[in-house]
Motif scaffolding. Structure first.
Motif, PDB file in Angstrom:
ATOM      1  N   GLY A  57       0.818  -1.213   0.000  1.00 35.80           N
ATOM      2  CA  GLY A  57       0.000   0.000   0.000  1.00 35.80           C
ATOM      3  C   GLY A  57       0.854   1.268   0.000  1.00 35.80           C
ATOM      4  O   GLY A  57       0.773   2.096  -0.905  1.00 35.80           O
ATOM      5  N   ASN A  58       1.704   1.399   1.009  1.00 36.92           N
ATOM      6  CA  ASN A  58       2.522   2.613   1.159  1.00 36.92           C
ATOM      7  C   ASN A  58       3.463   2.812  -0.033  1.00 36.92           C
ATOM      8  O   ASN A  58       3.625   3.916  -0.545  1.00 36.92           O
ATOM      9  N   VAL A  59       4.067   1.647  -0.430  1.00 44.28           N
ATOM     10  CA  VAL A  59       5.026   1.736  -1.541  1.00 44.28           C
ATOM     11  C   VAL A  59       4.315   2.253  -2.789  1.00 44.28           C
ATOM     12  O   VAL A  59       4.809   3.144  -3.486  1.00 44.28           O
ATOM     13  N   PHE A  60       3.175   1.745  -3.070  1.00 42.09           N
ATOM     14  CA  PHE A  60       2.467   2.114  -4.298  1.00 42.09           C
ATOM     15  C   PHE A  60       2.021   3.582  -4.251  1.00 42.09           C
ATOM     16  O   PHE A  60       2.063   4.288  -5.247  1.00 42.09           O
ATOM     17  N   HIS A  61       1.593   4.004  -3.038  1.00 39.46           N
ATOM     18  CA  HIS A  61       1.208   5.408  -2.916  1.00 39.46           C
ATOM     19  C   HIS A  61       2.418   6.313  -3.214  1.00 39.46           C
ATOM     20  O   HIS A  61       2.284   7.336  -3.882  1.00 39.46           O
ATOM     21  N   ASP A  62       3.581   5.862  -2.713  1.00 46.62           N
ATOM     22  CA  ASP A  62       4.801   6.642  -2.965  1.00 46.62           C
ATOM     23  C   ASP A  62       5.164   6.652  -4.443  1.00 46.62           C
ATOM     24  O   ASP A  62       5.801   7.587  -4.951  1.00 46.62           O
ATOM     25  N   LEU A  63       4.791   5.601  -5.108  1.00 43.72           N
ATOM     26  CA  LEU A  63       5.205   5.425  -6.501  1.00 43.72           C
ATOM     27  C   LEU A  63       4.401   6.310  -7.461  1.00 43.72           C
ATOM     28  O   LEU A  63       4.924   6.745  -8.503  1.00 43.72           O
ATOM     29  N   VAL A  64       3.192   6.581  -7.074  1.00 42.78           N
ATOM     30  CA  VAL A  64       2.292   7.297  -7.995  1.00 42.78           C
ATOM     31  C   VAL A  64       2.918   8.606  -8.518  1.00 42.78           C
ATOM     32  O   VAL A  64       2.930   8.853  -9.733  1.00 42.78           O
ATOM     33  N   PRO A  65       3.493   9.465  -7.664  1.00 46.45           N
ATOM     34  CA  PRO A  65       4.035  10.721  -8.181  1.00 46.45           C
ATOM     35  C   PRO A  65       5.211  10.526  -9.149  1.00 46.45           C
ATOM     36  O   PRO A  65       5.455  11.346 -10.025  1.00 46.45           O
TER      37      PRO A  65
END
Lengths: 731, 297
Positions: B166-174
């Motif tokens: 979850g956290n990793v993917f949120h970080d990845l979006v930008p």
């Protein structure tokens, strides 16, 4: 609880094996470095308690399996209450059915030999020091030995010699014997074993209530016995019996033709198209006949015979039928007389013809002599005055007729009473001279004396023109009068009785009851009979001569007097036709006392019997008459006297209770029923040693095995299909 | 320097090669919404300067730079495609599970295969590796030589650390500022709701998403017997001693539930969720998936 293989009980330690395996497996665990821990942890969290419980259950079952196996191999015995009573000394009574139905042969053996062997086995397997008694049911429960004994060897010897009797099984009497015998026995643990063929006649509904009473009595005793009914052998119904013999004459005289009717009955389902029936007299063939008997039919065969000589004779009718021999032959002992001495005591003697009280009677009793015909009269009357009556005269007479005798003195009365008590016949006719108060007080004695009728006051009217009483027409049951049931032999109804004695009833419960044989139309008895000792007394309410009635003028007077006399004289005492087990006795002259009489048994054995004194007579007695057949007693210097013992015909119907009825019988009386030696042994084993528990344990073991497998599968979950890896497509 | 042959056997390459034609169609099909006319919009985009070397075409020399610096520089252009694919590879501890072939190895082969396939079609392929955080980000490039960069990263990748999708993917979006195709290679272990939220985030940024969920057969069947100590691959010291036979049923039920939730969530977000098991030949499994996509198209 005990164990037959106690050493194998050590196997219970094997219950440690599953625990060890469990711990071993737990210590030899595999390590899996696991990725999907988030899936596993949630499951562990939710199922930890359940899994622990399941593991405990599985472990418990796995421990129980070797435990049960070890118990099974150690063969545990559950003794329960038997533990206390088990292999101890007992007081045992065996009631052995030795009635002759047990002798039905089949396949080379018989129920009797089976029962005897079973009894031998039971006695020989008793705990040493046990007390035993054996009762024979065919002999009313008579003991095989006189008293209970601790000497089982003696009982075994007696059993080996025991034979089936010819009597009928008397179950209540046998149980009574058992109850009485238990009172004499000493061991506290008691058992009663009844070995019987459950013949229907012996266990009928009537017997059942008696049976209940006896069993209730046994159960109420201080040390109630365990009761076991042992069903010996299957039913064999085929049986033909000669049931009885009927004779055309009450008394047979020399040279008189007598007809003998044999009654036969087929109890089975077999058809007998030409059954041969043999007729023998004194052991000699005198004829034979063939008879057709269908299933369950009765039949009759008629034989005719004329006896040449007086004395004791034996008539035998036998049917050549089935293997149950005891009832195929019927024997009868007959006393053939050349004359019947009759003493006429004339209370009103008169030398003029036909004027005395007994004149008509004397003629009626010996008509041939009176008519100067060259034929023999069977009856030989002797007329005496009352004062002359003495003991010697009585001893020489078969029948005494008191005709208008005023009274007897005390000695005479005592002699007459003894005469009748020993089987003599007495015929009493009143008259104008009798002392009614003496007749009532001494001769009737409120029913306890000789006289069947208590003469009260005179009735009727002797004047010419007065209406006389007549005899009521009826069916006569008494053998003396049944002749007149056939009108061709004369009718008593045309008699006219002008005077007669009214009678009063005897108080209830006093002495032998009187039976009225014939009545007048006034309602008063004409003839009445009573039994007194072994003899019989018949009293008439009117006079013997023609003063009070016209009886002597009627055609039936002669046969009436003849029949009454012969009937009274026909009593043979002591009896010579006996049931199995009844004693043989002979009255002999006092001169023979202390001498010896010889008795020949049906087996041919000659037994010497000592003659003992009994009152004024000598008596020879023999009691062991279980075996049917001819017993011949030869007194010292006298002619042989024949006694016959016939098997009790009640046993001829060999039909047995159904299995269900037997089961119900046992259940209703709360007793144990066994049907085979093996079954008895099993119960005995249980009683003495307890119940082996290997069967339930084996079942439990199997159940635990299955439970272990099922639960393991159940706890592990059902097999699932392989997980599908179908992709989830967005479009 | 790693070579693609280290990851893909000749037969795999052959098989993927055969798929090239339809695979391209499929990939194009995925991206049909991205450009109205993928072929017409084909153009060049300046990428960088590099020094001239003999052999370079004279016409590629940037004369303006020569005027300013008096040196020959070649002006390099990047061909612009209609597909920008980013392979997001999970290298968390749980991906290290597997007796013969670990899930991570399997995922790297799949990634190599996809990279090769797409680069062969001149698509841009980028890569992100992560565990608890993003470990490496390789922007999408379309040059064939870019495959080597990707393969090097695949080869050097090691598993470890916890999965924090979850956290990793949120970080990845930008970081993924241009919309494109995201191919997630992961076992997706962890909280499903968080994962789906992250997916929703991607979708919000107009990314197309493919989730290649990698399983080991043991995880699907839980075939263990006898007392077993399960040690966590991601968190050291977490151990559970148990008789797995007694737990199997419950585990499989839980697994089913997990997969159901994931499948439903993916369906809701129009995401392809493609499970792979390490006992399946990856090339065949990939080919089967692509065939299926083709059939649906």
């Amino acid at each position: 609880m005990t164990f037959l293989n106690i050493a194998l009980l050590g196997g219970v330690l094997a219950l440690a094996i599953p625990i060890i395996i469990h711990l071993f497996h737990k210590s030899r665990f595999k390590i899996v470095v696991w990725g999907a821990m988030h899936l596993l942890e949630a499951v562990i969290r939710q199922n930890q308690r359940r899994i622990q419980m399941e593991q405990w259950i599985l472990l418990a079952i796995r421990c129980a399996i070797p435990l049960l196996l070890a118990l099974l191999m150690a063969r545990p015995l559950w003794k329960g209450a038997a533990k206390l009573l088990g292999d101890t000394k007992t007081s045992t009574i065996i009631l052995l059915d030795n009635s002759y139905s047990m002798e039905v042969a089949r396949a080379g053996t018989s129920n009797w030999s089976l029962a005897r062997d079973e009894a031998v086995r039971i006695v020989s397997e008793l705990k040493q020091g046990s007390e035993v008694a054996v009762g024979l049911m065919g002999e009313g429960g008579a003991g095989l030995l006189d008293t209970p004994t601790y000497d089982t060897g003696r009982v075994l010897k007696a059993l080996q010699k025991a034979e089936a009797s010819s009597g009928a099984a008397n179950v209540p009497a046998s149980l009574d014997f058992a109850a009485n015998t238990f009172d004499q026995m000493h061991e506290s643990v008691r058992q009663l074993i009844v070995l019987t063929d459950f013949q229907r006649v012996s266990f009928s509904a009537q017997e059942d209530s008696l049976l209940s009473q006896m069993i209730a009595r046994l159960k109420k005793s201080a040390a109630p016995p365990s009761v076991t009914l042992f069903d010996i052998g299957p039913e064999v119904r085929e049986n033909v019996a000669v049931e009885s013999l009927d004779f055309s004459r009450l008394m047979v005289g020399v040279g008189q033709k007598v007809q003998i009717r044999a009654n036969l009955r087929n109890f089975g389902d077999q058809r007998w198209p030409d059954l041969r029936v043999n007729f023998r007299v004194d052991g000699k063939d005198k004829g034979a006949a063939q008879i057709k008997l269908g299933p369950r039919e009765k039949g009759q065969v008629l034989f005719t015979h004329v006896f040449d000589t007086a004395g004791s004779h034996v008539v035998e009718v036998s049917a050549d039928a089935d293997p149950l021999k005891a009832d195929n032959t019927f024997l009868a002992s007959m006393q053939v007389r050349d004359r019947v001495p009759v003493l006429l005591v004339d209370g009103e003697p008169n030398k003029e013809p036909l004027k005395s009280e007994t004149a008509f009677a004397e003629i009626a009793l010996q008509p041939f002599a009176a008519g100067r015909v060259e034929l023999a009269d069977l009856i030989n009357p002797r007329v005496v005055a009352p004062e002359a009556l003495n003991q010697q005269m009585l001893a020489e007479s078969a029948v005494v007729i008191l005709a208008n005798v005023r009274k007897l003195n005390d000695n005479q009365l005592r002699f007459v009473e003894e005469f009748v008590r020993n089987g003599g016949g007495l015929l009493i006719f009143p008259g104008a001279k009798i002392d009614t108060s003496w007749y009532q007080s001494a001769l009737h004695r409120d029913g306890k004396g000789l006289l069947p009728l208590a003469y009260a006051q005179l009735a009727g009217d002797a004047k010419p023109g007065a209406t006389p009483a007549s005899v009521v027409s009826q069916r006569f049951e008494n053998p003396a009068l049944e002749l007149f049931n056939d009108p061709r032999n004369g009718s008593m109804a045309d008699a006219a009785v002008r005077l007669w004695f009214k009678t009063k009833d005897a108080p209830a419960g006093s002495g032998e009851p009187s039976v009225v044989l014939a009545r007048l139309d006034s309602g008063d008895p004409l003839f009445a009979e009573k039994k007194f000792g072994e003899g019989r007394v018949i009293a008439c309410s009117t006079a013997l001569d023609a003063d009070w009635s016209n009886l002597p003028m009627r055609p039936f007077y002669l046969p009436l007097l003849q029949r009454l006399t012969v009937y009274l004289a026909s009593t043979i005492y002591p009896p010579r036709n006996l049931d199995s087990g009844k004693p043989i006795a002979a009255f002999l002259p006092a001169a023979d006392v202390d001498k010896k009489a010889t008795l020949t048994t049906p087996g041919g054995d000659a037994i010497e019997l000592k003659i003992v004194r009994k009152g004024s007579l000598g008596v020879a007695e023999f009691t062991r008459t279980q075996r049917p057949g001819l017993y011949t007693l030869t007194p010292p210097g006298g002619s042989p006297i024949h006694y016959v013992v016939n098997a009790n015909r009640r046993e001829s119907d060999t039909s047995k209770l159904t299995d269900q009825e037997i089961t119900d019988l046992a259940k209703s009386h709360g007793v144990l029923l066994v049907r085979s030696s093996a079954e008895y042994k099993e119960h005995e084993q249980k009683r003495r040693f307890g119940t082996e528990l290997w069967k339930p344990l084996l079942w439990a073991l199997l159940i635990f095995f299955i439970a272990e497998m099922v639960l393991e599968q159940l706890f592990a979950g059902v097999r699932r299909k392989p997980t599908s890896l179908q992709p989830q497509m967005a479009r | 320097m790693s070579h693609v042959a280290d990851f893909l056997t000749p037969s795999d390459l052959q098989r993927i090669g055969n798929l090239q034609v339809f695979a391209r169609q499929v990939v194009e099909g995925f991206c049909s919404g991205l450009h109205r006319s993928p072929h017409k919009g084909f153009s060049v985009e300046f990428k960088q300067h590099r020094p001239y070397v003999p052999g370079d075409e004279i016409r590629h020399i940037d004369w303006r730079v020569f005027g300013r610096s008096d040196r020959y520089y070649i002006r390099e252009y990047e061909e612009e495609t209609n597909l920008r694919a980013t392979l997001i590879l999970d290298r968390s501890g749980s991906m290290g599970y597997g007796a013969n072939t670990s899930k991570f190895e399997y995922a790297t082969k799949l990634a190599a295969c996809l990279s090769y396939l797409m680069l062969q079609q001149a698509d841009s392929v980028g890569m992100v590796t992560f565990d608890t955080e993003i470990r490496r980000y390789i922007p999408p490039r379309s040059r064939v030589s870019h495959l080597k960069v990707l393969v090097d990263e695949l080869e050097n990748g090691k598993t470890g650390g916890e999965t924090e999708l979850g956290n990793v993917f949120h970080d990845l979006v930008p970081k993924l500022h241009r919309r494109g195709l995201l191919v997630i290679l992961s076992d997706c272990f962890g909280d499903v709701a968080t994962f789906l939220k992250a997916m929703a985030h991607f979708r919000h940024a107009h990314h197309e998403i493919l989730v290649f969920q990698i399983w080991d057969r043991d995880e699907l069947d839980f075939p263990f017997k006898g007392w077993t100590q399960f040690e966590c691959l991601e968190r050291a010291g977490i151990k559970h001693m148990l008789d797995p036979v007694l737990l199997r049923q419950a585990y499989l039920e839980n697994l089913e539930k997990f997969r159901d939730e994931l499948t439903r969530g993916c369906r809701r977000h129009k995401i392809d969720l493609v499970p792979f098991c390490t006992d399946q030949p990856y090339a065949e499994a990939l080919a089967a998936y692509l065939s299926r996509r083709l059939a649906l198209k």
